[in-house]
Design a protein around this motif. Structure first.
Motif, PDB file in Angstrom:
ATOM      1  N   SER A  12       0.832  -1.173  -0.385  1.00 45.12           N
ATOM      2  CA  SER A  12       0.390  -0.003   0.144  1.00 45.12           C
ATOM      3  C   SER A  12       1.517   1.300   0.290  1.00 45.12           C
ATOM      4  O   SER A  12       0.598   2.357  -0.687  1.00 45.12           O
ATOM      5  CB  SER A  12      -0.738   0.019   1.053  1.00 45.12           C
ATOM      6  OG  SER A  12      -1.954  -1.268   1.278  1.00 45.12           O
ATOM      7  N   THR A  40      -3.397   4.033  -4.886  1.00 46.58           N
ATOM      8  CA  THR A  40      -4.102   3.008  -3.944  1.00 46.58           C
ATOM      9  C   THR A  40      -5.666   2.326  -4.192  1.00 46.58           C
ATOM     10  O   THR A  40      -5.331   1.630  -3.936  1.00 46.58           O
ATOM     11  CB  THR A  40      -4.137   3.298  -2.425  1.00 46.58           C
ATOM     12  OG1 THR A  40      -4.323   4.595  -2.525  1.00 46.58           O
ATOM     13  CG2 THR A  40      -2.112   3.447  -2.059  1.00 46.58           C
ATOM     14  N   LEU A  50      -4.831  -4.901   0.070  1.00 45.45           N
ATOM     15  CA  LEU A  50      -4.419  -3.688   0.309  1.00 45.45           C
ATOM     16  C   LEU A  50      -4.668  -3.341   1.575  1.00 45.45           C
ATOM     17  O   LEU A  50      -5.709  -3.301   2.068  1.00 45.45           O
ATOM     18  CB  LEU A  50      -4.251  -1.739  -0.280  1.00 45.45           C
ATOM     19  CG  LEU A  50      -3.638  -2.767  -1.993  1.00 45.45           C
ATOM     20  CD1 LEU A  50      -3.768  -0.662  -2.734  1.00 45.45           C
ATOM     21  CD2 LEU A  50      -2.252  -2.810  -1.802  1.00 45.45           C
ATOM     22  N   SER A 244      -6.755   2.362   0.252  1.00 43.80           N
ATOM     23  CA  SER A 244      -6.541   0.972   0.541  1.00 43.80           C
ATOM     24  C   SER A 244      -7.730   0.730   1.138  1.00 43.80           C
ATOM     25  O   SER A 244      -7.759  -0.699   1.844  1.00 43.80           O
ATOM     26  CB  SER A 244      -5.693   0.708   2.012  1.00 43.80           C
ATOM     27  OG  SER A 244      -6.480   1.395   3.032  1.00 43.80           O
ATOM     28  N   SER A 247      -9.936  -1.624  -0.777  1.00 46.76           N
ATOM     29  CA  SER A 247      -9.945  -3.333  -0.897  1.00 46.76           C
ATOM     30  C   SER A 247     -10.968  -4.254  -0.441  1.00 46.76           C
ATOM     31  O   SER A 247     -11.419  -3.887   0.480  1.00 46.76           O
ATOM     32  CB  SER A 247      -8.259  -3.304  -0.444  1.00 46.76           C
ATOM     33  OG  SER A 247      -7.954  -4.652  -0.084  1.00 46.76           O
TER      34      SER A 247
END
Length: 337
Positions: A12, A40, A50, A244, A247
Motif C-alpha cells: 500500500s 492506491t 491493500l 486501501s 480493498s
C-alpha cells in the motif's frame, strides 16, 4: 504485525509513494495526498489486497496533527472569538447536508431510511460504517458510498480551490522544528492521544498531536513546523489509508452505487459551498479556507488539504473537530426519527 499485514502495508505504501511522487512532479495541489489516494484506490479496484496497519496509519495522523498545531499562535483566543458565527453556520450546513442527502437517497435512490441517513452523513465515516455493520441499514451500500465520497472530495476539492484567494504560494515559509523538540512533541502527542482514545473520539492521534503542538506554539515553547519531507510522508500515509479502504470492494459494487455516490457528493459540495460563501461575505475570510473547513470529508483528509493549501490550519482544524462533535451527537438522533 503479522507477515501478511506487513506485506499488505508495504505494498500500500509503495503504491501510495509512487502516486505521491507522480502527483508532485505534475504540480498538483496537495499532491502527495491526492496522488497516494488515487493510485492506491486504482490498485485496490484492480484486485490488489491493500491494508495499512493501524500503527503505521497513526504515525501519519500524528505527523499531520503536529503540523496543524504549528498554526496555532498566541492570538488564538482572540481569533476563536470571531469564529463563533462561522461555527454556528457550519452546524446548519451539516444538518442541511444530512437532511437533503437523506431525502434524495430515499426519493431517488430508493434507499431505506437508515441506509439513506448513514450514507448521507457528511463526515464521521468510520462511525457511519460501524453503525451500518451493527445492523443499521445496508452495510455494503453505506461503505461504498462513504468511501467514494471521501476519495472524490480528497481528489477534487484541492483542484477546485486552485486560484482562490489564499494559497500555499502566499504563505510565508516557516522554519523546521529541531529534531529534539519534534521528538518530545511527538511523544507528548502520543500520550495525549492515548487519553483521547479512551473517550472514543475519532482521529485521536491527529487531535492529540495537534493539541500538544498547539499548546507548545501558543506558549512559545517551540517555533516552526515539522520538516517538509516529514509532512510529505504524513500526506502519503493518509492518502494510502484512503485508497486501501477499497480493498475488498468490487468494481461491480462501485458501479452499482455510482449514481448514489455522485448525488451525495454533489449535495455535500454544493451545500457546503453555499454556506461557506455566506460566511465569507459576512466575515470577509477567504472563501477557499472556509470551504475546506466546511467540506464534509474525513477530518484527517480535509485538515491535511487545508494545511497543504496554505490555509489557516487552526481555523480549518477547529471547524472539522466541531463538525465531528456535532455529527456524533446529531446522527444517532436523526436515526431515531
Amino acid at each position: 504485525m503479522s507477515r501478511t499485514l506487513a506485506g499488505h502495508t508495504a505494498l500500500s505504501l509503495a503504491v501510495g509513494l509512487i502516486g505521491a511522487g507522480l502527483a508532485t512532479i505534475a504540480g498538483l495541489p496537495a499532491a502527495p495526498l491526492i496522488g497516494a489516494a488515487i493510485t492506491t484506490s486504482a490498485a485496490a479496484w484492480a484486485g490488489a489486497t491493500l491494508a495499512v496497519d493501524t500503527r503505521v496509519r497513526d504515525v501519519g495522523f500524528l505527523i499531520i496533527g503536529l503540523s496543524l498545531g504549528s498554526g496555532f499562535q498566541a492570538d488564538i483566543l482572540e481569533k476563536a472569538g470571531s469564529w463563533v458565527l462561522s461555527l454556528a453556520i457550519l452546524c446548519l450546513s451539516i444538518f442541511a447536508t444530512l437532511m437533503i442527502g437523506k431525502w434524495l437517497m430515499q426519493s431517488l435512490a430508493k434507499a431505506d431510511r437508515e441506509t439513506a441517513t448513514l450514507a448521507s452523513a457528511p463526515g464521521t465515516m468510520s462511525m457511519a460504517i460501524a453503525m451500518a455493520v451493527e445492523g443499521r441499514g445496508d452495510a455494503t451500500r453505506v461503505t461504498v458510498i462513504q468511501s467514494m465520497r471521501l476519495l472524490m472530495l480528497t481528489a477534487i476539492l484541492p483542484l477546485a480551490l486552485v486560484g482562490t484567494d489564499a494559497s500555499m504560494a502566499d504563505a510565508a515559509p516557516q522554519p523546521s522544528i529541531d529534531w529534539l523538540h519534534l521528538c518530545l512533541l511527538a511523544l507528548a502527542g502520543w500520550v495525549c492521544a492515548s487519553l483521547i482514545k479512551r473517550t472514543g473520539f475519532p482521529a485521536a492521534l491527529l487531535v492529540g498531536g495537534m493539541a500538544i503542538s498547539a499548546l507548545a506554539h501558543v506558549f512559545g515553547l517551540v517555533h516552526g513546523t515539522p520538516h517538509p519531507w516529514l509532512q510529505f510522508v504524513g500526506y502519503c500515509l493518509i492518502g494510502s489509508v484512503i485508497g486501501s479502504r477499497f480493498s475488498g470492494i468490487t468494481l461491480a459494487a462501485i458501479r452499482r452505487e455510482a449514481g448514489s455516490t455522485a448525488l451525495i457528493v454533489a449535495v455535500a459540495a454544493i451545500v457546503s459551498a453555499i454556506f461557506a460563501l455566506c460566511v465569507s461575505v459576512i466575515t470577509q475570510l477567504p472563501i477557499g479556507q472556509i470551504w475546506v473547513a466546511f467540506a464534509p470529508g474525513g477530518v484527517e483528509a480535509m485538515a491535511a488539504i487545508g494545511l497543504a493549501m496554505g490555509f489557516d490550519p487552526a481555523y480549518v482544524a477547529v471547524h472539522h473537530l466541531a463538525r465531528i462533535s456535532f455529527l456524533t451527537l446529531c446522527l444517532p438522533l436523526v436515526l431515531k426519527r
